[in-house]
Design a protein around this motif. Structure first.
Motif: not given
Length: 142
Positions: A1-7, A35-43, A50-56
């Motif tokens: 599934x492709x990443x989409x940013x919340x409207x 500034x805002x960070x949004x992980x590019x992972x859907x849902x 997040x996975x352990x690696x993605x949390x880090x």
């Protein structure tokens, strides 16, 4: 599934670029910089989803962003928060706070005048932050 940013995030921010995990956004509200960070992972709605690696990676990207924010803005404090009450998509705010800002010493939420930057001012601010963020390994400008 492709990443989409919340409207809501799409409407309220300008896309500055991407880090390996996260999209980097600049709030249009004339306070901060914000500034805002949004992980590019859907849902994803919570950091612990997040996975352990993605949390880090998420924490490292957040820390890198906060370091640049501190170096370039010289704030009295940096507020970092992941509330998500209105936008459930996982995102984390990084807001440079100053003792003379409109909301000090309270939180930003509900304590600002909600003034949005004019388009030209937002474009200039975005260009400045893109240049600042280029010092972070893996940052790719939008």
């Amino acid at each position: 599934m492709a990443f989409t940013l919340h409207p809501r995030l799409e409407a309220d921010t300008t896309w500055l670029g991407d880090l390996p995990l996260c999209r980097v956004l600049l709030s249009k509200e004339d306070i901060g910089p914000w500034l805002i960070l949004v992980p590019k992972i859907e849902g994803i709605t919570e950091i612990h989803h997040l996975s352990d690696d993605d949390q880090v990676r998420f924490i490292k990207e957040s820390s890198s962003l906060a370091t640049v924010l501190e170096q370039k803005s010289h704030p009295d404090k940096i507020n970092i928060g992941a509330l998500g009450n209105m936008v459930s998509q996982l995102h984390i705010h990084h807001i440079a706070r100053f003792q003379d800002d409109v909301a000090w010493p309270g939180p930003i939420w509900g304590n600002t005048k909600g003034i949005i930057r004019e388009d030209a001012q937002q474009d200039d601010t975005a260009s400045q932050w893109k240049a600042h963020l280029s010092s972070i390994d893996g940052f790719v400008e939008a």
